[in-house]
Write a protein that holds these residues in place. Structure first.
Motif, PDB file in Angstrom:
ATOM      1  N   ILE A 157     -55.406  11.839 -37.372  1.00  0.00           N
ATOM      2  CA  ILE A 157     -54.938  10.842 -38.342  1.00  0.00           C
ATOM      3  C   ILE A 157     -55.690  11.063 -39.650  1.00  0.00           C
ATOM      4  O   ILE A 157     -56.903  10.871 -39.714  1.00  0.00           O
ATOM      5  N   LEU A 158     -54.966  11.525 -40.673  1.00  0.00           N
ATOM      6  CA  LEU A 158     -55.573  11.852 -41.966  1.00  0.00           C
ATOM      7  C   LEU A 158     -56.708  12.866 -41.800  1.00  0.00           C
ATOM      8  O   LEU A 158     -57.735  12.786 -42.478  1.00  0.00           O
ATOM      9  N   GLY A 159     -56.501  13.810 -40.885  1.00  0.00           N
ATOM     10  CA  GLY A 159     -57.498  14.848 -40.656  1.00  0.00           C
ATOM     11  C   GLY A 159     -58.654  14.424 -39.779  1.00  0.00           C
ATOM     12  O   GLY A 159     -59.597  15.194 -39.601  1.00  0.00           O
ATOM     13  N   ILE A 160     -58.599  13.219 -39.230  1.00  0.00           N
ATOM     14  CA  ILE A 160     -59.686  12.701 -38.398  1.00  0.00           C
ATOM     15  C   ILE A 160     -59.235  12.698 -36.938  1.00  0.00           C
ATOM     16  O   ILE A 160     -58.212  12.096 -36.608  1.00  0.00           O
ATOM     17  N   PRO A 161     -59.988  13.335 -36.031  1.00  0.00           N
ATOM     18  CA  PRO A 161     -59.621  13.333 -34.612  1.00  0.00           C
ATOM     19  C   PRO A 161     -59.653  11.915 -34.032  1.00  0.00           C
ATOM     20  O   PRO A 161     -60.497  11.100 -34.428  1.00  0.00           O
ATOM     21  N   PRO A 162     -58.747  11.587 -33.120  1.00  0.00           N
ATOM     22  CA  PRO A 162     -58.742  10.250 -32.510  1.00  0.00           C
ATOM     23  C   PRO A 162     -60.062   9.887 -31.833  1.00  0.00           C
ATOM     24  O   PRO A 162     -60.461   8.717 -31.838  1.00  0.00           O
ATOM     25  N   LEU A 163     -60.751  10.873 -31.255  1.00  0.00           N
ATOM     26  CA  LEU A 163     -62.025  10.588 -30.602  1.00  0.00           C
ATOM     27  C   LEU A 163     -63.049  10.074 -31.610  1.00  0.00           C
ATOM     28  O   LEU A 163     -63.851   9.182 -31.300  1.00  0.00           O
ATOM     29  N   VAL A 164     -63.020  10.612 -32.820  1.00  0.00           N
ATOM     30  CA  VAL A 164     -63.944  10.165 -33.854  1.00  0.00           C
ATOM     31  C   VAL A 164     -63.616   8.733 -34.280  1.00  0.00           C
ATOM     32  O   VAL A 164     -64.517   7.934 -34.543  1.00  0.00           O
ATOM     33  N   LEU A 165     -62.335   8.415 -34.331  1.00  0.00           N
ATOM     34  CA  LEU A 165     -61.935   7.047 -34.687  1.00  0.00           C
ATOM     35  C   LEU A 165     -62.404   6.050 -33.631  1.00  0.00           C
ATOM     36  O   LEU A 165     -62.841   4.943 -33.964  1.00  0.00           O
ATOM     37  N   VAL A 166     -62.325   6.446 -32.359  1.00  0.00           N
ATOM     38  CA  VAL A 166     -62.816   5.575 -31.292  1.00  0.00           C
ATOM     39  C   VAL A 166     -64.325   5.383 -31.422  1.00  0.00           C
ATOM     40  O   VAL A 166     -64.842   4.261 -31.294  1.00  0.00           O
ATOM     41  N   PHE A 167     -65.036   6.468 -31.679  1.00  0.00           N
ATOM     42  CA  PHE A 167     -66.486   6.391 -31.875  1.00  0.00           C
ATOM     43  C   PHE A 167     -66.831   5.473 -33.043  1.00  0.00           C
ATOM     44  O   PHE A 167     -67.746   4.648 -32.955  1.00  0.00           O
ATOM     45  N   ALA A 168     -66.085   5.590 -34.138  1.00  0.00           N
ATOM     46  CA  ALA A 168     -66.323   4.740 -35.297  1.00  0.00           C
ATOM     47  C   ALA A 168     -66.068   3.275 -34.962  1.00  0.00           C
ATOM     48  O   ALA A 168     -66.833   2.378 -35.370  1.00  0.00           O
ATOM     49  N   ALA A 169     -65.010   3.008 -34.199  1.00  0.00           N
ATOM     50  CA  ALA A 169     -64.695   1.635 -33.822  1.00  0.00           C
ATOM     51  C   ALA A 169     -65.780   1.042 -32.928  1.00  0.00           C
ATOM     52  O   ALA A 169     -66.200  -0.112 -33.114  1.00  0.00           O
ATOM     53  N   VAL A 170     -66.256   1.823 -31.951  1.00  0.00           N
ATOM     54  CA  VAL A 170     -67.324   1.353 -31.069  1.00  0.00           C
ATOM     55  C   VAL A 170     -68.597   1.090 -31.866  1.00  0.00           C
ATOM     56  O   VAL A 170     -69.304   0.100 -31.632  1.00  0.00           O
ATOM     57  N   THR A 171     -68.884   1.950 -32.838  1.00  0.00           N
ATOM     58  CA  THR A 171     -70.069   1.781 -33.672  1.00  0.00           C
ATOM     59  C   THR A 171     -69.997   0.487 -34.487  1.00  0.00           C
ATOM     60  O   THR A 171     -70.965  -0.281 -34.555  1.00  0.00           O
ATOM     61  N   VAL A 172     -68.847   0.241 -35.099  1.00  0.00           N
ATOM     62  CA  VAL A 172     -68.673  -0.965 -35.916  1.00  0.00           C
ATOM     63  C   VAL A 172     -68.784  -2.218 -35.057  1.00  0.00           C
ATOM     64  O   VAL A 172     -69.475  -3.190 -35.418  1.00  0.00           O
ATOM     65  N   VAL A 173     -68.124  -2.205 -33.911  1.00  0.00           N
ATOM     66  CA  VAL A 173     -68.195  -3.370 -33.009  1.00  0.00           C
ATOM     67  C   VAL A 173     -69.626  -3.575 -32.523  1.00  0.00           C
ATOM     68  O   VAL A 173     -70.126  -4.707 -32.482  1.00  0.00           O
ATOM     69  N   GLY A 174     -70.309  -2.482 -32.163  1.00  0.00           N
ATOM     70  CA  GLY A 174     -71.696  -2.600 -31.724  1.00  0.00           C
ATOM     71  C   GLY A 174     -72.595  -3.157 -32.808  1.00  0.00           C
ATOM     72  O   GLY A 174     -73.467  -3.995 -32.534  1.00  0.00           O
ATOM     73  N   TRP A 175     -72.401  -2.712 -34.045  1.00  0.00           N
ATOM     74  CA  TRP A 175     -73.203  -3.226 -35.165  1.00  0.00           C
ATOM     75  C   TRP A 175     -72.965  -4.713 -35.367  1.00  0.00           C
ATOM     76  O   TRP A 175     -73.916  -5.483 -35.570  1.00  0.00           O
ATOM     77  N   LEU A 176     -71.706  -5.111 -35.320  1.00  0.00           N
ATOM     78  CA  LEU A 176     -71.380  -6.530 -35.510  1.00  0.00           C
ATOM     79  C   LEU A 176     -71.962  -7.385 -34.390  1.00  0.00           C
ATOM     80  O   LEU A 176     -72.505  -8.465 -34.641  1.00  0.00           O
ATOM     81  N   VAL A 177     -71.858  -6.909 -33.156  1.00  0.00           N
ATOM     82  CA  VAL A 177     -72.381  -7.677 -32.026  1.00  0.00           C
ATOM     83  C   VAL A 177     -73.895  -7.824 -32.121  1.00  0.00           C
ATOM     84  O   VAL A 177     -74.449  -8.907 -31.884  1.00  0.00           O
ATOM     85  N   LEU A 178     -74.583  -6.757 -32.505  1.00  0.00           N
ATOM     86  CA  LEU A 178     -76.042  -6.796 -32.569  1.00  0.00           C
ATOM     87  C   LEU A 178     -76.545  -7.632 -33.735  1.00  0.00           C
ATOM     88  O   LEU A 178     -77.547  -8.345 -33.596  1.00  0.00           O
TER      89      LEU A 178
END
Length: 336
Positions: free
Chosen positions: A180-201
């Motif tokens: 998606i826009l040159g970004i692998p789906p696995l990287v997008l999942v990693f980014a989403a997990v990172t953002v959610v983890g940051w918000l939770v912490l």
């Protein structure tokens, strides 16, 4: 008879109550130093292999390889912040990946593989959490037992063989057409997990309780926090991250093997440590841990491109871990 007027008292200057100063937008020194290290590595890679290292395909490869261990590291960061440890993450990833790629599971398609990987990860996290929080076992021993059991069960399921994935919808996620826009789906999942983890912490009561339990469990209990339940939730979270990582690994490799996730526990702990997370608990950042993952992945990529031996790579990683711990000790001594 009038009394003499009492001498006027000198005015005392007003003092501001002691307390923590607001941080505002002050940058964190540890985070900036990690960004500097990562920038230095990019510079080294660009100088030694300018054509291949800075190529977009190689950048995508680095981010994709960082995604799997990065998701595991997010869960590990929460556990270490709470004063615990999880040595079983690599074994959980292996067990979840082979269980989710059995012939029976693949009959249910994409949803069956994803659901199985997540459920196995959460189930292993539940066992760890119950043994530690309510069974009174030391985290090191409980997760070490899960490491041995998980590896053994994964070997028994596969009989030492590679289980190839035949579900097209899963395999297509790893292909370039799915970017998606040159970004692998696995990287997008990693980014989403990172953002959610940051918000939770940083923005939830759960995160504050995790830090409180790691800082002083007895004080947290006296403050009304259910320490045992909090620890259970944290190992459930670690297991969930392992399940997600197992699915990402299935997409990346197109198969399930009992050797998957080898030494993930050491890589995740190392990334969290150099990211500023204290092994004694009470302090840590998701941002720092993610930067630690990117640093290690970039080092591996640079060594591979320059055809350097893996033993030198491991020595470099060990030196970085020692340096990070020494910096933590010096910082803790200075601030105390």
């Amino acid at each position: 008879m009038t009394q003499p007027a009492s001498p006027a008292r000198p005015a005392t200057p007003k003092t501001t109550p002691a307390g923590p100063r607001p941080r505002g937008f002050r940058p964190d020194v540890r985070t900036l130093s990690l960004v500097g290290v990562l920038a230095a590595l990019v510079l080294i890679g660009g100088i030694t292999q300018p054509d291949s290292f800075l190529d977009m395909n190689n950048v995508q490869l680095i981010l994709t390889q960082a995604s799997v261990i990065g998701v595991v590291t997010v869960g590990m960061t929460f556990v270490i912040i709470s004063g615990g440890i999880d040595l079983s993450v690599g074994a959980i990833v292996a067990l979840a990946s082979v269980w989710a790629t059995t012939v029976a599971t693949q009959d249910y398609g994409f949803a069956g593989i994803l659901f199985t990987a997540v459920v196995v990860g959460v189930g292993c996290g539940l066992v760890n959490g119950l043994l530690i929080a309510y069974g009174g076992m030391v985290p090191f021993i409980a997760t070490l037992a899960m490491l041995a059991s998980g590896r053994g069960l994964a070997l028994q399921i596969t009989d030492g063989k590679t289980q190839t994935v035949s579900v097209d919808s899963v395999l297509k996620l790893g292909e370039r057409d799915a970017y998606i826009l040159g970004i692998p789906p696995l990287v997008l999942v990693f980014a989403a997990v990172t953002v959610v983890g940051w918000l939770v912490l940083n923005r939830t009561t759960f995160g504050r309780r995790s830090v409180a339990v790691g800082g002083n469990a007895e004080a947290a209990r006296l403050a009304g926090i259910d320490v045992r339940r909090q620890r259970l939730y944290l190992y459930l979270l670690s297991g969930l991250c392992c399940g997600i990582a197992a699915f990402l690994l299935i997409v990346l490799a197109g198969s399930g093997q009992n050797t998957n996730g080898n030494l993930y526990e050491l890589d995740a702990i190392a990334a969290a440590i150099i990211g500023g997370t204290l092994l004694t608990g009470g302090r840590g950042t998701i941002t720092g841990s993610v930067l630690g993952v990117l640093i290690f992945t970039t080092i591996t990529n640079i060594f591979a491109l320059n055809n350097l031996q893996s033993d030198v790579q491991e020595i470099a990683k060990g030196a970085i871990i020692v340096a990070a711990v020494l910096v933590q000790r010096r910082t803790s001594t200075t601030t105390s």
